[in-house]
Design an enzyme around this catalytic site. Structure first.
Site, PDB file in Angstrom:
ATOM      1  N   GLN A 155       0.836  -1.191  -0.115  1.00  0.00           N
ATOM      2  CA  GLN A 155      -0.231  -0.142   0.361  1.00  0.00           C
ATOM      3  C   GLN A 155       1.083   1.398   0.136  1.00  0.00           C
ATOM      4  O   GLN A 155       0.438   2.269   0.085  1.00  0.00           O
ATOM      5  CB  GLN A 155      -0.731   0.099   0.998  1.00  0.00           C
ATOM      6  CG  GLN A 155      -2.024  -0.979   1.123  1.00  0.00           C
ATOM      7  CD  GLN A 155      -2.293  -1.745   2.974  1.00  0.00           C
ATOM      8  OE1 GLN A 155      -2.300  -1.994   3.137  1.00  0.00           O
ATOM      9  NE2 GLN A 155      -3.759  -0.334   3.493  1.00  0.00           N
ATOM     10  N   PHE A 174      -5.732  -4.451   3.199  1.00  0.00           N
ATOM     11  CA  PHE A 174      -6.789  -4.208   4.902  1.00  0.00           C
ATOM     12  C   PHE A 174      -6.256  -3.552   6.314  1.00  0.00           C
ATOM     13  O   PHE A 174      -6.213  -3.728   6.677  1.00  0.00           O
ATOM     14  CB  PHE A 174      -7.782  -5.401   5.583  1.00  0.00           C
ATOM     15  CG  PHE A 174      -8.396  -6.299   4.084  1.00  0.00           C
ATOM     16  CD1 PHE A 174      -9.423  -5.444   3.693  1.00  0.00           C
ATOM     17  CD2 PHE A 174      -7.717  -7.472   4.032  1.00  0.00           C
ATOM     18  CE1 PHE A 174     -10.386  -6.355   3.272  1.00  0.00           C
ATOM     19  CE2 PHE A 174      -8.775  -8.491   2.982  1.00  0.00           C
ATOM     20  CZ  PHE A 174      -9.863  -7.515   2.561  1.00  0.00           C
ATOM     21  N   GLU A 185       0.329  -2.331   4.511  1.00  0.00           N
ATOM     22  CA  GLU A 185       0.684  -0.530   4.607  1.00  0.00           C
ATOM     23  C   GLU A 185       2.273  -0.813   4.752  1.00  0.00           C
ATOM     24  O   GLU A 185       2.379   0.707   4.356  1.00  0.00           O
ATOM     25  CB  GLU A 185       0.312   0.067   5.332  1.00  0.00           C
ATOM     26  CG  GLU A 185      -0.259   1.721   5.409  1.00  0.00           C
ATOM     27  CD  GLU A 185      -0.427   1.892   6.658  1.00  0.00           C
ATOM     28  OE1 GLU A 185      -2.138   1.680   6.789  1.00  0.00           O
ATOM     29  OE2 GLU A 185      -0.632   3.718   6.874  1.00  0.00           O
ATOM     30  N   ARG A 236      -4.955   7.782  16.989  1.00  0.00           N
ATOM     31  CA  ARG A 236      -6.127   6.800  16.525  1.00  0.00           C
ATOM     32  C   ARG A 236      -6.817   6.408  17.205  1.00  0.00           C
ATOM     33  O   ARG A 236      -8.386   6.585  18.058  1.00  0.00           O
ATOM     34  CB  ARG A 236      -6.113   6.225  15.683  1.00  0.00           C
ATOM     35  CG  ARG A 236      -7.517   6.195  14.648  1.00  0.00           C
ATOM     36  CD  ARG A 236      -7.091   5.815  12.769  1.00  0.00           C
ATOM     37  NE  ARG A 236      -6.778   6.568  12.668  1.00  0.00           N
ATOM     38  CZ  ARG A 236      -6.953   7.451  10.965  1.00  0.00           C
ATOM     39  NH1 ARG A 236      -8.581   8.014  11.696  1.00  0.00           N
ATOM     40  NH2 ARG A 236      -7.335   8.871  10.529  1.00  0.00           N
ATOM     41  N   ARG A 259      -7.701  -2.280   8.785  1.00  0.00           N
ATOM     42  CA  ARG A 259      -8.333  -1.023   8.868  1.00  0.00           C
ATOM     43  C   ARG A 259      -9.576  -0.364   9.774  1.00  0.00           C
ATOM     44  O   ARG A 259      -9.907  -1.737  10.840  1.00  0.00           O
ATOM     45  CB  ARG A 259      -9.700  -2.288   8.041  1.00  0.00           C
ATOM     46  CG  ARG A 259     -10.640  -1.502   6.790  1.00  0.00           C
ATOM     47  CD  ARG A 259     -11.700  -2.550   6.765  1.00  0.00           C
ATOM     48  NE  ARG A 259     -12.700  -2.027   5.948  1.00  0.00           N
ATOM     49  CZ  ARG A 259     -13.032  -2.143   4.247  1.00  0.00           C
ATOM     50  NH1 ARG A 259     -12.674  -4.035   4.947  1.00  0.00           N
ATOM     51  NH2 ARG A 259     -13.986  -1.681   4.205  1.00  0.00           N
ATOM     52  N   PHE A 290      -7.629   0.895  12.196  1.00  0.00           N
ATOM     53  CA  PHE A 290      -6.353   2.116  12.916  1.00  0.00           C
ATOM     54  C   PHE A 290      -6.011   1.866  13.908  1.00  0.00           C
ATOM     55  O   PHE A 290      -5.799   3.228  14.767  1.00  0.00           O
ATOM     56  CB  PHE A 290      -5.700   2.856  11.925  1.00  0.00           C
ATOM     57  CG  PHE A 290      -4.047   3.382  11.079  1.00  0.00           C
ATOM     58  CD1 PHE A 290      -3.450   2.359  11.019  1.00  0.00           C
ATOM     59  CD2 PHE A 290      -3.678   4.158  12.446  1.00  0.00           C
ATOM     60  CE1 PHE A 290      -2.516   2.580  11.001  1.00  0.00           C
ATOM     61  CE2 PHE A 290      -2.514   4.602  12.277  1.00  0.00           C
ATOM     62  CZ  PHE A 290      -2.236   3.834  11.619  1.00  0.00           C
ATOM     63  N   THR A 329      -3.711  11.009  10.646  1.00  0.00           N
ATOM     64  CA  THR A 329      -3.079  12.021  11.759  1.00  0.00           C
ATOM     65  C   THR A 329      -1.676  12.502  11.691  1.00  0.00           C
ATOM     66  O   THR A 329      -1.292  13.387  12.559  1.00  0.00           O
ATOM     67  CB  THR A 329      -3.283  11.310  13.414  1.00  0.00           C
ATOM     68  OG1 THR A 329      -2.562  10.001  13.161  1.00  0.00           O
ATOM     69  CG2 THR A 329      -5.337  10.963  13.084  1.00  0.00           C
ATOM     70  N   ALA A 356      -6.065   4.950   5.486  1.00  0.00           N
ATOM     71  CA  ALA A 356      -6.431   5.999   6.886  1.00  0.00           C
ATOM     72  C   ALA A 356      -8.353   6.436   5.720  1.00  0.00           C
ATOM     73  O   ALA A 356      -8.098   7.220   5.786  1.00  0.00           O
ATOM     74  CB  ALA A 356      -6.093   6.922   6.926  1.00  0.00           C
ATOM     75  N   GLU A 368     -12.922   2.387   6.006  1.00  0.00           N
ATOM     76  CA  GLU A 368     -12.624   2.056   7.089  1.00  0.00           C
ATOM     77  C   GLU A 368     -14.041   1.763   8.077  1.00  0.00           C
ATOM     78  O   GLU A 368     -14.589   1.384   8.763  1.00  0.00           O
ATOM     79  CB  GLU A 368     -11.882   2.506   8.210  1.00  0.00           C
ATOM     80  CG  GLU A 368     -10.389   2.245   7.170  1.00  0.00           C
ATOM     81  CD  GLU A 368      -9.499   2.923   8.125  1.00  0.00           C
ATOM     82  OE1 GLU A 368      -9.420   4.091   7.851  1.00  0.00           O
ATOM     83  OE2 GLU A 368      -8.004   2.121   8.662  1.00  0.00           O
TER      84      GLU A 368
HETATM   85  N1  LUZ Z   1      -2.491   5.173   8.541  1.00  0.00           N
HETATM   86  C1  LUZ Z   1      -1.348   6.608   8.931  1.00  0.00           C
HETATM   87  C2  LUZ Z   1      -3.555   5.411   8.983  1.00  0.00           C
HETATM   88  O1  LUZ Z   1      -0.245   6.128   9.352  1.00  0.00           O
HETATM   89  N2  LUZ Z   1      -2.184   6.941  10.049  1.00  0.00           N
HETATM   90  C3  LUZ Z   1      -3.726   7.066  10.109  1.00  0.00           C
HETATM   91  O2  LUZ Z   1      -4.356   8.323  10.320  1.00  0.00           O
HETATM   92  C4  LUZ Z   1      -3.931   5.901   9.675  1.00  0.00           C
HETATM   93  N3  LUZ Z   1      -5.240   5.529   9.553  1.00  0.00           N
HETATM   94  C5  LUZ Z   1      -6.117   5.050   9.394  1.00  0.00           C
HETATM   95  C6  LUZ Z   1      -5.621   4.186   8.821  1.00  0.00           C
HETATM   96  N4  LUZ Z   1      -4.143   4.181   8.000  1.00  0.00           N
HETATM   97 MO1  MOS Z   2      -4.855   1.073   6.788  1.00  0.00          MO
HETATM   98  S1  MOS Z   2      -5.245   0.574   7.904  1.00  0.00           S
HETATM   99  O1  MOS Z   2      -5.727   2.604   6.443  1.00  0.00           O
HETATM  100  O2  MOS Z   2      -3.731   0.273   6.121  1.00  0.00           O
END
Ligand code: LUZ
Ligand code: MOS
Length: 771
Positions: free
Chosen positions: A199, A230, A234, A312, A344, A346, A442, A511, A721
Site C-alpha cells: 500500500q 486491509f 501498509e 487513533r 482497517r 487503525f 493523523t 486512512a 474503514e
Molecule cells: N495510517 C497512518 C493510517 O499512517 N495514519 C493514520 O492515521 C491512519 N489511519 C487509518 C489507517 N491507516
Molecule cells: Mo489502513 S489500516 O487504512 O492501511
C-alpha cells in the site's frame, strides 16, 4: 443539448477479476533466470543468536545464495519513523517468525530443502508476550500519551454514579487473499524495479534504497493491484519487499519472494489487541460527566505503526459521545510478538469498542434502554472532542431515529422478549452501535496526493495516481472524477499502475483517504487540461462553424463540447484533442492536492487532525444457541451518512465487507499463541473468518445521500474503514441474548464472543442466583 447521464460501469476492474483475467504479482509468465526466495525465520520469541552455519545449505546444487545480515550492502535498518527494525537480525531475534536468513535457489523445492540444512544456535532469553507483562516491566515504546479536556475531578464530583472496570479487545489476522509478495528485477546500472504487494510505494522505495546503499532514483516500485490488504500491506510489506530487493541486487538476477498462507499468518503482525482500564461518572439519566480511560496496546517486537494506531485509538475513545470532562491515556507496549500493524480502522475500532462497552455498563447499572443511553450522550452540533476538534454536521441523533423507524424498534424489542420467553436454549438479542470516524491521516504531512493525466490525440486518456488499487475500486472512483470533470465517458480512460516514477512520494493508500486525496489530485489535473482544451475549443468553433463565443460559455458533456446557448453545433472530444495537439497545447498535466485546514499539536495533544467525520449506525439481530454457542445473524440494518457518493455500488460493497470484518473481529476471529509466543492457527481452516454462509436473510443498507459542507472530492465522503464498527452490533446482540438468561447478573462476555466464550458466559449466568 442532451445532458443525458453518462453510464458508468460500477467496477472498472470487475470483469477482469470475475473472469480470472486479472493478473496479480506472480501470475505473469516467469522472467528468465528468475530465482526463488525462502526465509529461515526465528524459532524463538526472544533469543541471542550464537552461531549460524550455512555451509551445508550452500553446497546444495541449485542453491544460488544464502544471505545473512552481514551481506547487506547498505544500512541494515527498515524502521521508518523510528529506526528500530533490522532487515535481518545480527545477534538477537525478537519474535517467532522473524526472518533471519534469505535462501535463493533455482526452484522453491530446492530452497525448501536447503533451509533444513541450516543450523542456528540460539540462547533463549526471557520474552514478554502480553500487555500486563509489558506494563509490569515498563516495556513501552515511548512514554504514555495523554489527551485531556474539562476537569475530570469536578466531573466525577458532579456525577450520580461511578463505575470502574477493565475491557480487552482481541487480535485479528488480515486474511487478505493475496499473501505478502514481491518480484524484484535488477536493472543494468545498479538500479532495481520492485513489483511489490504494498500500500506504500514511496516507503518501499526509500527503505530499499537505504538497505541497498543506492538512492531513491535507483529504485522503482510498481503496483498494479493487490489481492486485498486491509492495512496488512501498509507497513508489513516493507520487510518482504526489501528482502526480495536485497536478494536480487546481490545476485543480479530477478527474485520472487511469495509467502505461503501459513508463513504469512505466522510471520506477520496483526491488529493490536488493546487493554483498557476505565472509570466513568454519569448522571441518573445516563449522561456521562467524566470519563477516565487508560488504553494499552500490544505493539509487538518493533514499533512499526504502533504509535499512530494508539493515537487513533485515543482519538476515537469518544466515538459519537460528548465527553465534557475526560482523560485519555495511551501506552504502546513492546512485546515479543510479530510487530502488530495497521488494520482497517487503525486503532479506532479498539477505542470505540471500549466506550461502547462502557455505555452498556451504564445502561445496565441504571436499568434503562441501551439505545437511550447512547442517545443522551450523542454529540450536539459544534461540540468539541476531547482533543479540541469541532464536531461538524453531527447527525447521530437523526441517523438513530431513522434506524429505529426502519426496524420498528419497540415492536422488535417486544418480539425478541417474547421469543426469549418461549425458548429455553435459543435466545435472541438486538445490538445497536453508532460510529463517528475521523477522516485524514493523523500525521498531517501524509495528507497529500498526486495524479498524472495524458490525453492522446484520439481523445483517449492514460492516467495514474498515487493510490493503490486493492479491490476497493479506487481506480473507478478516481477515473469517474476525471470523466465527470471532462464530460466524457469512463471507457475513454485507462488507469495505469501506481508507480514511483509517475507518482512520486505517494502516501500509503490508507486512512480511508485514498479516493479523497488522489481523486482531488486527479480533479486538479483534469481542471488544468480543461482550461487548455477550452482555449482551443473557442478557436476550433470559430474555424469550423464560424461561431464566436467566450471561454466561459464552453461546456463539456456527453463526450462532446458545446456552447452554452447553442446546442446545434458541437465538437467531439476526440476531435478537440487532436486539434489541441496540432495547436501545440500541452495535453499532459500533473495534479496535486493537500487536505486543507487540518493541524495537530503533539505537545498539547490538541488540534483539528480530521478534515471531517463519517457517521452511521447499525443494528443486528442474532440468535444464539446457549448449549453450543452457535449463533447466526438474523437481520442487519445500517443507516449510513454517505454525503454525495461517487459510486453507490462500490460504497455498498465497502460497507458490507467492513461490516463482516467487524463481525468476524468481535465474534469469531481468535488467534492464540502458545507460551513461547508462537501463533497456533496458521491456516484459514483453523482461523475462522466469516463466509458467505454468515449472510443473514435481511441485510439492508440505507445510504443517506445529501450535500454535506464537510466532505471531500465532489461532495463525497470516505468509506473504507468507518463501517467496520457496524460489525460490533453483532457482539452486543449476542451479549443481549445472553442477558435474557439472568436479569440480575452482569454479562461479562469476552471479545471476541466465540462459541466457546458464549457457552462459558451462559453457564456462568445460569449458575448465578436469580436465574
Ligand atoms: N495510517 C497512518 C493510517 O499512517 N495514519 C493514520 O492515521 C491512519 N489511519 C487509518 C489507517 N491507516
Ligand atoms: Mo489502513 S489500516 O487504512 O492501511
Amino acid at each position: 443539448m442532451t445532458m443525458e447521464t453518462i453510464k458508468i460501469p460500477y467496477h472498472l476492474s470487475g470483469t477482469a477479476i470475475v473472469t480470472g483475467a486479472a493478473k496479480f504479482i506472480g501470475d505473469e509468465p516467469k522472467l528468465e533466470r528468475i530465482v526463488y526466495a525462502k526465509l529461515l525465520t526465528s524459532a524463538f520469541a526472544h533469543a541471542k543468536i550464537l552461531k549460524i552455519n550455512i555451509e551445508e545449505a550452500k553446497k546444495v546444487q541449485g542453491v544460488v545464495a544464502v544471505l545473512t545480515a552481514k551481506d547487506i550492502p547498505g544500512e541494515n535498518q527498515i524502521g521508518h519513523t523510528i529506526k528500530d527494525e533490522p532487515l535481518l537480525p545480527e545477534d538477537e531475534v525478537m519474535y517467532v517468525g522473524q526472518p533471519l536468513i534469505l535462501i535463493l535457489a533455482e526452484s522453491k523445492k530446492i530452497a525448501e530443502y536447503a533451509i533444513k540444512l541450516i543450523k542456528v544456535d540460539y540462547q533463549e532469553l526471557p520474552a514478554i508476550l502480553t500487555i500486563p507483562e509489558a506494563l509490569k516491566n515498563n516495556s513501552l515504546y515511548v512514554p504514555e500519551r495523554k489527551i485531556e479536556c474539562g476537569d475530570i475531578a469536578e466531573g466525577f464530583k458532579k456525577s450520580d454514579y461511578i463505575l470502574e472496570g477493565e475491557i480487552t479487545t482481541g487480535t485479528q489476522e488480515h486474511a487478505y487473499l493475496e499473501t505478502q509478495r514481491c518480484i524484484a528485477v535488477p536493472g543494468d546500472d545498479n538500479n532495481i524495479t520492485l513489483y511489490s504487494a504494498t500500500q506504500s510505494t514511496a516507503e518501499i522505495q526509500e527503505i530499499a534504497a537505504r538497505v541497498l546503499n543506492i538512492k531513491s532514483k535507483d529504485v522503482v516500485v510498481d503496483v498494479k493491484r493487490l489481492g486485498g490488504a486491509f492495512g496488512g500491506k501498509e507497513r508489513s510489506s516493507t520487510l518482504f519487499s526489501c528482502l526480495a530487493a536485497f536478494g536480487a541486487y546481490k545476485i543480479k538476477r530477478p527474485v520472487e519472494l511469495i509467502l505461503s498462507r501459513s508463513e504469512d499468518i505466522a510471520f506477520t503482525g496483526k491488529r493490536h489487541p488493546f487493554q483498557a482500564k476505565y472509570k466513568v461518572g454519569f448522571s441518573k439519566s445516563g449522561k456521562i460527566t467524566a470519563y477516565d480511560v487508560h488504553l494499552s496496546s500490544n505493539g509487538g517486537a518493533f514499533i512499526d505503526l504502533s504509535l499512530p494506531v494508539l493515537e487513533r485509538g485515543m482519538f476515537h475513545a469518544d466515538n459519537t459521545y460528548y465527553l465534557p470532562n475526560a482523560r485519555i491515556i495511551g501506552a504502546a507496549c513492546k512485546t515479543n510478538l510479530p510487530p502488530n500493524t495497521a488494520f482497517r480502522g487503525f486503532g479506532a475500532p479498539q477505542g470505540i469498542f471500549v466506550i461502547e462497552s462502557v455505555i452498556e455498563k451504564i445502561a445496565e447499572k441504571l436499568q434503562i434502554d441501551y439505545a437511550k443511553v447512547r442517545e443522551v450522550n450523542f454529540y450536539g452540533e459544534k461540540e468539541l472532542t476531547p482533543y479540541g476538534e469541532t464536531v461538524n454536521e453531527a447527525c447521530s441523533n437523526e441517523l438513530l431515529k431513522e434506524l429505529k423507524e426502519k426496524i420498528h424498534y419497540e415492536k422488535l424489542l417486544s418480539e425478541i422478549t417474547e421469543f426469549n420467553d418461549n425458548n429455553k436454549y435459543i435466545k435472541r438479542g438486538l445490538g445497536i452501535v453508532p460510529v463517528k470516524f475521523g477522516i485524514s491521516f493523523t500525521f498531517t504531512s501524509l495528507n497529500q496526493g498526486t495524479a498524472l493525466i495524458w490525453i492522446y490525440p484520439d481523445g483517449s486518456i492514460s492516467m495514474s495516481h498515487g493510490g493503490i488499487e486493492m479491490g476497493q475500486e479506487i481506480n473507478t472512483k478516481v477515473a469517474q472524477v476525471v470523466a465527470k470533470e471532462l464530460g466524457i465517458s469512463i471507457d475513454k480512460i485507462r488507469v495505469e499502475s501506481s508507480n514511483t516514477q509517475r507518482n512520486g512520494n505517494a502516501s500509503p493508500t490508507a486512512a480511508s483517504s485514498g479516493s479523497d486525496i488522489n481523486g482531488n489530485a486527479a480533479l486538479n489535473a483534469a481542471k488544468q487540461l480543461k482550461e487548455r482544451l477550452t482555449v482551443s475549443a473557442v478557436k476550433m468553433f470559430q474555424e469550423k462553424y464560424k461561431l464566436k463565443g467566450k471561454e466561459s460559455e464552453i461546456i463539456f458533456a456527453d463526450n462532446k463540447i458545446f456552447y452554452k446557448n447553442n446546442s446545434e453545433f458541437s465538437l467531439d472530444f476526440s476531435e478537440l484533442a487532436h486539434y489541441t495537439y496540432l495547436e501545440r497545447l500541452n495535453l499532459g498535466a500533473q495534479g496535486y492536492y493537500k487536505t486543507p485546514e487540518i493541524y495537530f499539536d503533539r505537545e498539547t495533544m490538541k488540534g483539528s487532525p480530521f478534515y471531517y467525520f463519517v457517521y452511521g449506525v447499525a443494528a443486528s439481530v442474532v440468535e444464539v444457541d446457549i448449549l453450543t454457542g452457535a449463533n447466526k445473524l438474523i437481520e442487519v440494518h445500517i443507516v449510513h451518512d454517505a454525503a454525495q457518493t461517487l459510486n453507490k455500488e462500490v460504497d455498498l460493497g465497502q460497507i458490507t465487507g467492513a461490516f463482516f470484518q467487524g463481525y468476524g473481529y468481535s465474534t469469531m476471529e481468535d488467534i492464540n499463541y502458545d507460551a513461547k509466543g508462537k501463533y497456533l492457527a496458521t491456516t484459514l481452516s483453523t482461523y475462522k473468518i466469516p463466509t458467505i454462509c454468515d449472510l443473514p436473510e435481511i441485510f439492508d443498507i440505507k445510504m443517506i445521500e445529501c450535500k454535506r459542507e464537510h466532505a471531500s472530492v465532489m461532495g463525497s465522503k470516505a468509506i473504507g474503514e468507518p463501517p467496520l464498527v457496524y460489525g460490533f452490533s453483532t457482539y452486543f446482540a449476542i451479549k443481549h441474548a445472553l442477558a435474557s438468561l439472568n436479569s440480575q447478573a452482569q454479562v461479562d462476555l469476552p471479545m471476541p464472543a466465540t462459541a466457546e466464550a458464549i457457552v462459558m458466559t451462559a453457564n456462568k449466568l445460569i449458575s448465578i442466583e436469580g436465574c
